[in-house]
Design an enzyme around this catalytic site. Structure first.
Site, PDB file in Angstrom:
ATOM      1  N   ASP A  64       0.871  -1.180   0.000  1.00  0.00           N
ATOM      2  CA  ASP A  64       0.000   0.000   0.000  1.00  0.00           C
ATOM      3  C   ASP A  64       0.903   1.223   0.000  1.00  0.00           C
ATOM      4  OD1 ASP A  64      -0.105   1.047   3.138  1.00  0.00           O
ATOM      5  OD2 ASP A  64       0.021  -1.130   3.011  1.00  0.00           O
ATOM      6  N   GLU A 151      -8.008   4.341  11.706  1.00  0.00           N
ATOM      7  CA  GLU A 151      -6.944   4.309  12.708  1.00  0.00           C
ATOM      8  C   GLU A 151      -6.882   5.661  13.396  1.00  0.00           C
ATOM      9  OE1 GLU A 151      -2.877   4.104  11.088  1.00  0.00           O
ATOM     10  OE2 GLU A 151      -3.796   4.033   9.077  1.00  0.00           O
TER      11      GLU A 151
END
Length: 265
Positions: A64, A151
């Site tokens: 990613d 997150e």
């Protein structure tokens, strides 16, 4: 008297041994400290990975990326044993990763399956976050499902956002993306953010979990679909301020991965 003499002799021999053992304690402690420092440096520099999943067990892996990797040579990056890439697209209601458009276009020229991810904001309405992503991420054939990254940022881990409000905005965001792309998004989380906001609630969504130290464990016992196992890998093909790149595995076979999600025609 004989026994007393033996005892005295043993005692006299034992005293030097005790002194030698005491003298060794700081030496052993120093050696352990140095070993821990060296281990820490090796891990920090990405020379030693705490997690290194078996290629046989997890044959499908990928990266990613975001603006931290700078300009990416996708031909070079894609040739290094990876099969997919998730690219950061948006964050909150207005931010767009400055490298997303270029990355998204160039990644499509490779053999990789690609997808895009959105960094969830606790401070922004879910519907406007969905609109930000949809406006900037065109659907393409064989794309991976969109990802919502849940997150912590700033001081959020010390001042935890309210779970009920977070889930309400997250529900709106997920619904908006699913209605537009025709596939349920993937939820990315750390083990802590998963436990606080996702556990026992989003059972119909696949989970992409982060644990760069050990194998991941989800607090409600469910399985994960993607696992970010390290953020300290080094690959060729990017020149950003971040020298490392995140690595991930897919929980399944190559054939399962080829048919994963709902490829668009």
């Amino acid at each position: 008297m004989c026994c007393d003499l033996v005892t005295q002799m043993a005692s006299s021999r034992g005293e030097p041994m005790k002194k030698r053992l005491k003298a060794l304690i700081p030496i052993v402690a120093a050696a352990l400290f140095v070993a821990l420092v060296v281990l820490g440096v090796l891990v920090w520099r990405g020379i030693l990975l705490l997690n290194n999943p078996s290629q046989d067990e997890y044959p499908v892996r990928g990266v990613d990326v975001s603006s931290y990797q700078g300009e990416i040579d996708w031909e070079t990056l894609s040739s290094q044993g990876i099969q997919f890439a998730f690219i950061k697209a948006t964050e909150g209601s207005s931010y767009v990763d400055p490298y997303f458009s270029t990355n998204y276009q160039k990644a499509q020229t490779t053999s990789l399956r690609i997808g895009a991810y959105h960094f969830f904001s606790y401070d922004s309405p879910g519907l406007s976050q969905a609109q930000n992503f949809i406006f900037n991420v065109p659907a393409i054939p064989n794309m991976l499902p969109p990802v919502v990254d849940v997150e912590f940022y700033g001081d959020k881990e010390e001042n935890l956002p309210d779970a009920t409000e977070t889930q309400a905005q997250l529900d709106d965001l997920l619904s908006g993306l699913e209605n537009h792309y025709g596939v349920k998004p993937i939820l990315y989380a750390t083990e802590k953010s998963y436990s606080l906001y996702l556990a026992n609630r989003y059972d119909s969504y696949d989970i992409w979990i982060r644990n760069v130290i050990t194998s991941p464990t989800l607090s409600d016992g469910r399985d994960w679909t993607f696992w970010q196992y390290t953020n300290r890998e080094r690959l060729d093909g990017y020149d950003g301020k971040e020298e490392f790149i995140d690595m991930n595995v897919f929980y399944g076979t190559w054939d399962q991965f080829l048919h994963y999600g709902m490829p668009l025609e």
